[in-house]
Design an enzyme around this catalytic site. Structure first.
Site, PDB file in Angstrom:
ATOM      1  N   THR A 136      -1.385   6.950 -10.076  1.00 17.04           N
ATOM      2  CA  THR A 136      -0.381   7.846 -10.653  1.00 17.04           C
ATOM      3  C   THR A 136      -0.074   7.573 -12.121  1.00 17.04           C
ATOM      4  O   THR A 136      -0.161   6.420 -12.581  1.00 17.04           O
ATOM      5  CB  THR A 136       0.942   7.723  -9.856  1.00 17.04           C
ATOM      6  N   GLU A 138       2.729   7.405 -13.237  1.00 16.13           N
ATOM      7  CA  GLU A 138       3.909   6.532 -13.266  1.00 16.13           C
ATOM      8  C   GLU A 138       3.503   5.091 -13.611  1.00 16.13           C
ATOM      9  O   GLU A 138       4.335   4.298 -14.055  1.00 16.13           O
ATOM     10  CB  GLU A 138       4.620   6.617 -11.904  1.00 16.13           C
ATOM     11  N   TYR A 160       8.044   1.586  -7.719  1.00 13.24           N
ATOM     12  CA  TYR A 160       6.962   2.498  -7.309  1.00 13.24           C
ATOM     13  C   TYR A 160       5.759   2.340  -8.243  1.00 13.24           C
ATOM     14  O   TYR A 160       4.630   2.137  -7.802  1.00 13.24           O
ATOM     15  CB  TYR A 160       7.467   3.949  -7.323  1.00 13.24           C
ATOM     16  N   LYS A 164       1.968   0.736  -7.416  1.00 15.16           N
ATOM     17  CA  LYS A 164       0.743   1.524  -7.600  1.00 15.16           C
ATOM     18  C   LYS A 164      -0.232   0.838  -8.561  1.00 15.16           C
ATOM     19  O   LYS A 164      -1.440   1.031  -8.471  1.00 15.16           O
ATOM     20  CB  LYS A 164       1.099   2.932  -8.107  1.00 15.16           C
TER      21      LYS A 164
HETATM   22  P1  NAP Z   1       4.385  12.917  -0.194  1.00 16.89           P
HETATM   23  O1  NAP Z   1       4.531  14.393  -0.025  1.00 16.89           O
HETATM   24  O2  NAP Z   1       5.585  12.064  -0.365  1.00 16.89           O
HETATM   25  O3  NAP Z   1       3.541  12.382   1.065  1.00 16.89           O
HETATM   26  C1  NAP Z   1       3.416  11.025   1.352  1.00 16.89           C
HETATM   27  C2  NAP Z   1       2.712  10.873   2.677  1.00 16.89           C
HETATM   28  O4  NAP Z   1       2.568   9.486   2.971  1.00 16.89           O
HETATM   29  C3  NAP Z   1       3.464  11.493   3.875  1.00 16.89           C
HETATM   30  O5  NAP Z   1       2.531  12.045   4.757  1.00 16.89           O
HETATM   31  C4  NAP Z   1       4.109  10.270   4.510  1.00 16.89           C
HETATM   32  O6  NAP Z   1       4.368  10.423   5.887  1.00 16.89           O
HETATM   33  C5  NAP Z   1       2.988   9.259   4.310  1.00 16.89           C
HETATM   34  N1  NAP Z   1       3.418   7.872   4.466  1.00 16.89           N
HETATM   35  C6  NAP Z   1       4.464   7.247   3.892  1.00 16.89           C
HETATM   36  N2  NAP Z   1       4.512   5.968   4.276  1.00 16.89           N
HETATM   37  C7  NAP Z   1       3.469   5.772   5.122  1.00 16.89           C
HETATM   38  C8  NAP Z   1       2.972   4.672   5.850  1.00 16.89           C
HETATM   39  N3  NAP Z   1       3.571   3.478   5.791  1.00 16.89           N
HETATM   40  N4  NAP Z   1       1.868   4.834   6.629  1.00 16.89           N
HETATM   41  C9  NAP Z   1       1.255   6.039   6.715  1.00 16.89           C
HETATM   42  N5  NAP Z   1       1.690   7.139   6.047  1.00 16.89           N
HETATM   43  C10 NAP Z   1       2.772   6.996   5.256  1.00 16.89           C
HETATM   44  O7  NAP Z   1       3.421  12.599  -1.435  1.00 16.89           O
HETATM   45  P2  NAP Z   1       2.409  13.573  -2.208  1.00 16.89           P
HETATM   46  O8  NAP Z   1       3.147  14.252  -3.299  1.00 16.89           O
HETATM   47  O9  NAP Z   1       1.621  14.348  -1.235  1.00 16.89           O
HETATM   48  O10 NAP Z   1       1.480  12.492  -2.920  1.00 16.89           O
HETATM   49  C11 NAP Z   1       0.322  11.985  -2.269  1.00 16.89           C
HETATM   50  C12 NAP Z   1      -0.053  10.652  -2.894  1.00 16.89           C
HETATM   51  O11 NAP Z   1      -0.322  10.832  -4.282  1.00 16.89           O
HETATM   52  C13 NAP Z   1       1.022   9.578  -2.821  1.00 16.89           C
HETATM   53  O12 NAP Z   1       0.363   8.336  -2.666  1.00 16.89           O
HETATM   54  C14 NAP Z   1       1.699   9.633  -4.176  1.00 16.89           C
HETATM   55  O13 NAP Z   1       2.259   8.379  -4.491  1.00 16.89           O
HETATM   56  C15 NAP Z   1       0.515   9.977  -5.061  1.00 16.89           C
HETATM   57  N6  NAP Z   1       0.813  10.748  -6.277  1.00 16.89           N
HETATM   58  C16 NAP Z   1       1.520  11.907  -6.195  1.00 16.89           C
HETATM   59  C17 NAP Z   1       1.743  12.652  -7.365  1.00 16.89           C
HETATM   60  C18 NAP Z   1       2.494  13.950  -7.315  1.00 16.89           C
HETATM   61  O14 NAP Z   1       2.918  14.410  -8.395  1.00 16.89           O
HETATM   62  N7  NAP Z   1       2.635  14.577  -6.159  1.00 16.89           N
HETATM   63  C19 NAP Z   1       1.241  12.192  -8.600  1.00 16.89           C
HETATM   64  C20 NAP Z   1       0.501  11.018  -8.619  1.00 16.89           C
HETATM   65  C21 NAP Z   1       0.269  10.303  -7.453  1.00 16.89           C
HETATM   66  P3  NAP Z   1       5.793  10.990   6.435  1.00 16.89           P
HETATM   67  O15 NAP Z   1       5.645  12.483   6.387  1.00 16.89           O
HETATM   68  O16 NAP Z   1       5.830  10.421   7.800  1.00 16.89           O
HETATM   69  O17 NAP Z   1       6.844  10.466   5.514  1.00 16.89           O
HETATM   70  O1  G4F Z   2      10.342  15.031  -9.524  1.00 19.08           O
HETATM   71  P1  G4F Z   2      10.567  13.594  -9.796  1.00 19.08           P
HETATM   72  O2  G4F Z   2      11.305  12.809  -8.778  1.00 19.08           O
HETATM   73  O3  G4F Z   2       9.132  12.974 -10.060  1.00 19.08           O
HETATM   74  P2  G4F Z   2       8.643  11.617 -10.793  1.00 19.08           P
HETATM   75  O4  G4F Z   2       9.707  10.593 -10.814  1.00 19.08           O
HETATM   76  O5  G4F Z   2       8.030  12.009 -12.092  1.00 19.08           O
HETATM   77  O6  G4F Z   2       7.521  11.119  -9.771  1.00 19.08           O
HETATM   78  C1  G4F Z   2       6.570  12.027  -9.241  1.00 19.08           C
HETATM   79  O7  G4F Z   2       5.446  12.053 -10.093  1.00 19.08           O
HETATM   80  C2  G4F Z   2       4.707  10.815 -10.174  1.00 19.08           C
HETATM   81  C3  G4F Z   2       3.549  11.052 -11.153  1.00 19.08           C
HETATM   82  O8  G4F Z   2       4.001  10.904 -12.466  1.00 19.08           O
HETATM   83  C4  G4F Z   2       4.230  10.468  -8.786  1.00 19.08           C
HETATM   84  F1  G4F Z   2       3.465   9.347  -8.824  1.00 19.08           F
HETATM   85  C5  G4F Z   2       5.413  10.264  -7.864  1.00 19.08           C
HETATM   86  O9  G4F Z   2       4.954   9.974  -6.550  1.00 19.08           O
HETATM   87  C6  G4F Z   2       6.220  11.557  -7.819  1.00 19.08           C
HETATM   88  O10 G4F Z   2       5.448  12.540  -7.185  1.00 19.08           O
HETATM   89  O11 G4F Z   2      11.337  13.402 -11.176  1.00 19.08           O
HETATM   90  C7  G4F Z   2      10.869  13.976 -12.380  1.00 19.08           C
HETATM   91  C8  G4F Z   2      11.899  13.775 -13.463  1.00 19.08           C
HETATM   92  C9  G4F Z   2      12.387  12.319 -13.595  1.00 19.08           C
HETATM   93  O12 G4F Z   2      12.453  11.982 -14.954  1.00 19.08           O
HETATM   94  C10 G4F Z   2      13.789  12.329 -13.010  1.00 19.08           C
HETATM   95  O13 G4F Z   2      14.673  11.365 -13.570  1.00 19.08           O
HETATM   96  O14 G4F Z   2      13.066  14.521 -13.135  1.00 19.08           O
HETATM   97  C11 G4F Z   2      14.214  13.731 -13.362  1.00 19.08           C
HETATM   98  N1  G4F Z   2      15.319  14.238 -12.549  1.00 19.08           N
HETATM   99  C12 G4F Z   2      16.481  14.742 -13.026  1.00 19.08           C
HETATM  100  N2  G4F Z   2      17.287  15.101 -12.025  1.00 19.08           N
HETATM  101  C13 G4F Z   2      15.367  14.277 -11.205  1.00 19.08           C
HETATM  102  C14 G4F Z   2      16.604  14.827 -10.872  1.00 19.08           C
HETATM  103  N3  G4F Z   2      14.457  13.924 -10.262  1.00 19.08           N
HETATM  104  C15 G4F Z   2      14.798  14.114  -8.960  1.00 19.08           C
HETATM  105  N4  G4F Z   2      13.910  13.798  -8.000  1.00 19.08           N
HETATM  106  N5  G4F Z   2      16.024  14.639  -8.597  1.00 19.08           N
HETATM  107  C16 G4F Z   2      16.965  15.016  -9.513  1.00 19.08           C
HETATM  108  O15 G4F Z   2      18.041  15.478  -9.168  1.00 19.08           O
END
Ligand code: NAP
Ligand code: G4F
Length: 352
Positions: A136, A138, A160, A164
């Protein structure tokens, strides 16, 4: 007839797991997903592809109970399924929550990766299994460098991000030490109508949709000024797959090379329902009112501030473009439009 490839996806119930499973099924894979036992059913993102009858040989989507923190479970599943490709998407993926649960976050996001890689390593004389790690943006933390690339160093600002980084290096260590095809996809934020409801994009799209349908609540938000490079999850899962098909295992960035503030995201989402926001006040007193009616629409709430913030993210996806021919097409406005209208359709018949 060519044998179907077998994929194993951890994190199958999450946003990316659901899109990836559907993508791989279209590519004619047999897909296994690892799902945790939960007290309430959480398979809504994959219900449309799930078939109960596991004895049916034509059923190409199979769920198994498991948890990446349980080595015995992971080892026995990988030995039983013998996948060609493992996509490790499982994570405690919420940055703010990782400050409250650092140990649990690390057990899943870092130690879980060891459990999978160890099984792949032990099996390598029997089968060469490829491994994808969901790394990520992050991991980068706060930089003075304006556009991040694969050479930018990591200085994470959250448990987090730190968990990672550990997983990133494990993936590289196992690749270099045991000749395993293991890659890190360094993905910048990607959203969609399937995005978890507590991430900012979905929190906003749900709020705006309900407002359009008559709800009167105020959107309470944390830091308005952080910037993110926001893409669409459906395009990013294709990039994951492409990384796994490349002849060499490479760690690559997937991003849009555009960055917007949280404030801009909120403004754009309200514009979708024809509300123009006017911002007044500063800091914790900052709020947005409907410029026509004066009604308060958005307020800052300290509760959503993090102990430390990653202020700015913009990624350079040039290497993925050059090596994988991967290029995102869905822009910021189109993404928000899709999310808001999808939530309007979803809540139209619900009472809230
Ligand atoms: P998400 O919607 O939060 O999904 C996370 C998944 O992991 C869910 O299916 C969750 O299951 C499962 N999980 C959590 N803990 C577990 C465990 N101990 N054993 C097995 N499964 C577990 O995340 P996402 O947005 O799809 O992201 C997918 C991956 O990409 C994650 O690793 C995230 O950190 C990474 N990532 C995401 C972004 C983004 O912007 N979306 C960017 C960079 C990297 P439950 O449904 O049971 O909770
Ligand atoms: O949507 P966010 O929670 O995503 P964040 O922290 O960027 O993380 C996501 O992206 C990462 C990749 O860069 C992934 F690895 C990670 O698993 C996840 O998918 O927050 C985005 C921004 C932050 O700066 C946060 O402080 O939005 C700001 N924010 C402001 N108000 C908020 C809120 N975020 C959340 N979740 N909720 C709020 O009310």
């Amino acid at each position: 007839m060519k044998k179907k490839k077998i994929a194993l996806i951890t994190g199958i119930t999450g946003q990316d797991g659901a899109y990836l499973a559907k993508f791989l099924l279209k590519k004619n894979y047999k897909v296994f997903g690892i799902k945790r036992r939960t007290s309430t059913i959480n398979t809504s993102r994959i219900d449309d592809i799930y078939q109960e009858d596991t004895s049916n040989k034509k059923n190409n989507f199979i769920l198994k109970y498991g948890d990446v923190t349980d080595p015995a479970n992971i080892n026995s599943l990988i030995n039983e399924i013998l996948p060609d490709e493992v996509y490790n998407l499982a994570a405690q993926s919420h940055v703010q929550v990782s400050f409250a649960t650092p140990l649990y976050t690390s057990m899943t996001n870092s130690l879980g990766v060891i459990n999978i890689l160890e099984s792949i390593k032990e099996l390598r004389s029997k089968k060469k299994i490829k491994f994808y790690q969901a790394s990520t943006s992050e991991m980068f933390g706060n930089h003075t460098q304006k556009i991040l690339n694969e050479k930018s160093n990591f200085k994470p600002v959250s448990p987090y991000g730190s968990s990672k980084v550990f997983a990133y290096w494990l993936t590289k260590n196992y690749r270099d030490s045991y000749d395993i095809f293991a890659v890190n996809g360094i993905l910048f934020n990607h959203e969609s109508p399937l995005r978890g409801e507590t991430f900012i994009s979905r929190k906003v799209s749900i709020h705006v949709a309900k407002k359009f349908l008559g709800e009167k609540k105020i959107l309470r938000i944390g830091n308005l000024y952080s910037k993110r490079d926001w893409g669409h999850a459906e395009e990013y899962v294709e990039g994951m797959w492409k990384m796994m098909q490349h002849k060499e295992p490479q760690d690559l960035i997937l991003a849009t090379n555009k960055s917007y503030t949280v404030k801009e995201f909120i403004e754009r989402a309200f514009k979708e329902i024809n509300i123009k926001l006017k911002w007044v006040g500063k800091g914790l007193k900052e709020k947005a009112v409907n410029s026509k009616t004066g009604e308060i629409c958005v307020m800052v709430d300290e509760k959503y501030y993090r102990p430390n913030e990653l202020h700015y993210l913009k990624g350079n996806p040039q290497k993925a473009f050059k090596n994988l021919k991967w290029k995102p097409k869905i822009n910021f406005n189109t993404l928000i439009k899709e999310m808001v209208h999808s939530d309007i359709a979803k809540f139209e018949n619900d009472k809230f």
